[in-house]
Design an enzyme around this catalytic site. Sequence first.
Site, PDB file in Angstrom:
ATOM      1  N   ASP A   4      48.828  60.065  -1.076  1.00 24.33           N
ATOM      2  CA  ASP A   4      48.350  59.829   0.291  1.00 24.33           C
ATOM      3  C   ASP A   4      49.395  59.186   1.185  1.00 24.33           C
ATOM      4  OD1 ASP A   4      47.958  57.676  -1.500  1.00 24.33           O
ATOM      5  OD2 ASP A   4      46.515  56.715  -0.163  1.00 24.33           O
TER       6      ASP A   4
ATOM      7  N   GLU B 127      45.591  55.911  -2.920  1.00 22.22           N
ATOM      8  CA  GLU B 127      46.135  54.651  -3.441  1.00 22.22           C
ATOM      9  C   GLU B 127      46.170  53.596  -2.349  1.00 22.22           C
ATOM     10  OE1 GLU B 127      48.615  51.402  -4.153  1.00 22.22           O
ATOM     11  OE2 GLU B 127      49.225  52.944  -2.719  1.00 22.22           O
TER      12      GLU B 127
END
Length: 391
Positions: A80, A139
């Site tokens: 991400d 994350e």
Amino acid sequence: MINKTITKLLEENQEKTIEIRRKLHSEPELSWEEYNTSQFVYEFLTDLGIECRKTEPTGVIGTLTGGKEGRTVALRADMDALSVDELNADLPYKSGTAGKMHACGHDAHTSMLLAAAKALAEVKEDIPGTVRFIFQPAEEVATGAKAMVEQGAMEGVDDVFGIHIWSQMPTHKVACNPGPSFASADIFKVHFKGQGGHGAMPQDCIDAAIIASSFVMNIQSIVSRTIDPQKAAVVTVGKMVVGTRFNIIAENAEIEGTVRCFDAGVRDHIEKQLQVYAEQTASIYGGSATVEYIRGTQPVINGEESAELVQQVAKEAFGEDALYDEKPTMGGEDFSFFLDEAPGSFALVGSGNPEKDTEWAHHHGKFNVDEDALATGAELYAQYAWAYLNK
């Protein structure tokens, strides 16, 4: 310990690794929105003949079964991006979406693990065991790893290894010391209730601004006066919203902050003390307080055996001087949820190079990666898996 064929394969595919990283960098997706990234990863692994499945909504798990029986090692990369405007205006592969950027190196992690997967797939028949590739979403909001664990990512795994690009270390250096690496990362929210009124008549009011300000100042003594100074801890207030107008005494105050530490006992102590300090501070002024404490990531504690294996692999692959003694960081990493399921370790790979302007802090709009570091990370992933399974 080192497989020279893997080294050669990675060298031959280095340009492709850089190409993938640049593609991902130009197409950033935020936490839980990594649909295009995960589809790209899924198709890439499938084309390599690696068995794949998706987890909800945007995770990918690949399983490479070797030609010989053995244990299972997991390799993890996060995917991400962040809500950051990219400030690298002259970068030919800069983010194509305003307000979104790979400002923490997850594009590099993904490309490095894909390169490692490709090399390992080509020596599949010589692998004694199984390599599981975990491509994790979210994350940055510390929820992706836990979700993947709940969906079976770590079932049957004997050891897990992860990497983070680190701009604070010189390119090609590797750090992986046994013991604490990243701190636990918790959130606390406090609501103070006073009694509002006219700014010219404080005697008729209970000022929530005074309560909140006192609390912010006082809680620093939790660390400095109630915790063993040999045990690291940080209490930070990052947000404070008080009052509604310049001449109205505030009735409400909202505070948000974070707690970082490595020790479970210290973590419990700080949580309890925040409650005590909030209630007692409010009571002094005649107000009230409610506290919400949200536990985020666990501390990342590198296993001794795994961390020593990383060091051995790094020395053999890159030379004795490749090892770097990076101190533990108070930053958080949800890789900790994988370590709750199996032993393992988490390494830092340096990408800081002043000549390439890649020493900017993580999460900054000018953050960038020295792409020479991709070769180091890809080989460390692949060679760690090879060394562990052949141990």
